[in-house]
Design an enzyme around this catalytic site. Structure first.
Site, PDB file in Angstrom:
ATOM      1  N   GLN A 133       0.828  -1.202   0.000  1.00  0.00           N
ATOM      2  CA  GLN A 133       0.000   0.000   0.000  1.00  0.00           C
ATOM      3  C   GLN A 133       0.866   1.258   0.000  1.00  0.00           C
ATOM      4  OE1 GLN A 133      -3.249  -0.128  -0.416  1.00  0.00           O
ATOM      5  NE2 GLN A 133      -3.533   2.085  -0.386  1.00  0.00           N
ATOM      6  N   ALA A 154      -5.829   5.042  -0.219  1.00  0.00           N
ATOM      7  CA  ALA A 154      -5.589   5.187   1.218  1.00  0.00           C
ATOM      8  C   ALA A 154      -4.099   5.189   1.526  1.00  0.00           C
ATOM      9  CB  ALA A 154      -6.261   4.052   1.973  1.00  0.00           C
ATOM     10  N   SER A 159      -5.721   1.600   5.038  1.00  0.00           N
ATOM     11  CA  SER A 159      -6.411   0.960   3.915  1.00  0.00           C
ATOM     12  C   SER A 159      -7.251  -0.238   4.342  1.00  0.00           C
ATOM     13  CB  SER A 159      -5.380   0.501   2.884  1.00  0.00           C
ATOM     14  OG  SER A 159      -5.992  -0.262   1.865  1.00  0.00           O
ATOM     15  N   HIS A 161      -8.047  -2.557   2.417  1.00  0.00           N
ATOM     16  CA  HIS A 161      -7.457  -3.733   1.776  1.00  0.00           C
ATOM     17  C   HIS A 161      -6.493  -4.455   2.713  1.00  0.00           C
ATOM     18  CE1 HIS A 161      -9.004  -3.643  -2.339  1.00  0.00           C
ATOM     19  NE2 HIS A 161      -8.938  -2.319  -2.286  1.00  0.00           N
ATOM     20  N   ASP A 168     -11.679  -5.594  -4.571  1.00  0.00           N
ATOM     21  CA  ASP A 168     -12.064  -4.876  -5.779  1.00  0.00           C
ATOM     22  C   ASP A 168     -12.528  -5.923  -6.784  1.00  0.00           C
ATOM     23  OD1 ASP A 168     -11.339  -2.472  -4.684  1.00  0.00           O
ATOM     24  OD2 ASP A 168      -9.368  -2.395  -5.638  1.00  0.00           O
ATOM     25  N   GLU A 217     -16.750   4.305  -5.546  1.00  0.00           N
ATOM     26  CA  GLU A 217     -16.067   3.107  -6.040  1.00  0.00           C
ATOM     27  C   GLU A 217     -17.055   1.940  -6.073  1.00  0.00           C
ATOM     28  OE1 GLU A 217     -12.481   2.187  -3.959  1.00  0.00           O
ATOM     29  OE2 GLU A 217     -11.489   4.059  -4.520  1.00  0.00           O
TER      30      GLU A 217
END
Length: 252
Positions: A133, A154, A159, A161, A168, A217
Site C-alpha cells: 500500500q 488510502a 487501507s 485492503h 475490488d 467506487e
C-alpha cells in the site's frame, strides 16, 4: 329459581374470568377484555439489531472500521488467516489475490451465485500488505499529488485492503475494471443489488465522499457478514460510519 340466580351473581362478582350457565345448564368459560389486554401487554418486544456484538477497533474483527480517522492498530497489521479464494483472479498467485478466510469463502459463494445469474466476476485486488500500500500510494502521489491521491487511495495503515476483508471486483471481461463505468454494466448492477446477501457492502457509495473520504467506487466491496449487511439494507443506510454512529472521516 332463587338459588340459581344467587349462584350467577356470586360467580360474576369474582372479577376476571368468570363462569355462566348456558341454556343446557353446562358451565361455560368466559374471558373478559381486561384479561386479554393484560396477556397482550406481557408479550416480549422484538429484539433490535445488536451493533455492539463485534469490535469496531480490533483489526481482527469483521466490523473493524478503517478510514482516514481510524488507522489500523498496529498500522503494520497482518491477518493470520489469509487464503487464496477459488475464484477467477486478475493476477493468479499474487499476494494481493488473498483475503481473510471468512471473507474469501463468502466471495466464492457470491461469485458462484453471480454465475448462476449469468454474471461472471473476477477478483481484481484483495489483501494489500502495508509495504504494498505504501508503494501504491506513493506512486499515486508522484503522478497526481497528495490532494488528489487522498481521494482515491488510502495511505498505508489506513487501507481497508490491509484488513483482508475488502475486495475490488471487476467483470471477467476486464471491461471498466476499477472504473466508475463498472456501475452501469450488468456485473456492476448485479453486485450493487446482491452483495449484501453474501455479507458484502459497497464501501464507498456514490455521493458519500464527505462521509467516507473517498470518491465513488462501485467495484470496492467490504465484508461485514450477512447479518450486518442485511440490516444496513433494511435500514437503508449505505456507509459503515453512519450505520455504527461514527463521525464522518473526509480527511486525515
Amino acid at each position: 329459581m332463587v338459588v340459581v340466580l344467587c349462584i350467577v351473581v356470586i360467580a360474576a362478582g369474582a372479577g376476571g374470568a368468570w363462569w355462566h350457565y348456558g341454556h343446557t345448564g353446562a358451565k361455560q368459560p368466559t374471558t373478559t377484555a381486561k384479561t386479554t389486554t393484560q396477556a397482550a401487554s406481557t408479550q416480549p418486544p422484538k429484539p433490535s439489531f445488536d451493533k455492539t456484538q463485534y469490535s469496531l477497533t480490533d483489526p481482527n474483527s469483521i466490523w473493524v472500521i478503517v478510514n482516514k480517522k481510524n488507522p489500523l492498530k498496529p498500522k503494520t497489521y497482518v491477518p493470520n488467516d489469509l487464503i487464496f479464494p477459488t475464484v477467477p483472479t486478475r493476477v493468479p498467485g499474487n499476494v494481493s489475490m488473498q483475503m481473510r478466510k471468512v471473507a474469501g469463502t463468502a466471495l466464492e459463494t457470491m461469485f458462484a451465485g453471480a454465475k448462476k445469474d449469468g454474471i461472471n466476476l473476477m477478483l481484481s485486488s484483495g489483501y494489500r500488505p502495508y509495504t504494498f500500500q505504501q508503494v501504491l500510494y506513493n506512486n499515486y502521489v508522484a503522478s497526481s499529488g497528495v490532494a488528489a491521491a487522498d481521494t482515491f487511495s488510502a495511505r498505508p495503515g489506513y487501507s481497508e485492503h490491509q484488513t483482508g476483508l475488502a475486495a475490488d471486483i471487476e467483470p471477467l471481461s476486464e471491461k471498466c475494471d476499477v472504473d466508475q463505468c463498472f456501475a452501469n454494466l450488468p456485473e456492476g448492477k448485479w453486485l450493487a443489488a446482491n452483495a449484501y446477501k453474501y455479507g458484502f457492502v459497497i464501501r464507498y457509495p456514490k455521493g458519500k465522499d464527505s462521509v467516507t473520504g473517498y470518491e465513488y467506487e462501485p467495484w470496492h466491496v467490504r465484508y461485514v457478514g450477512v447479518e450486518a449487511a442485511t440490516e444496513m439494507q433494511k435500514e437503508d443506510v449505505v456507509t459503515l460510519e453512519t450505520f455504527f454512529g461514527l463521525p464522518p472521516a473526509p480527511t486525515y
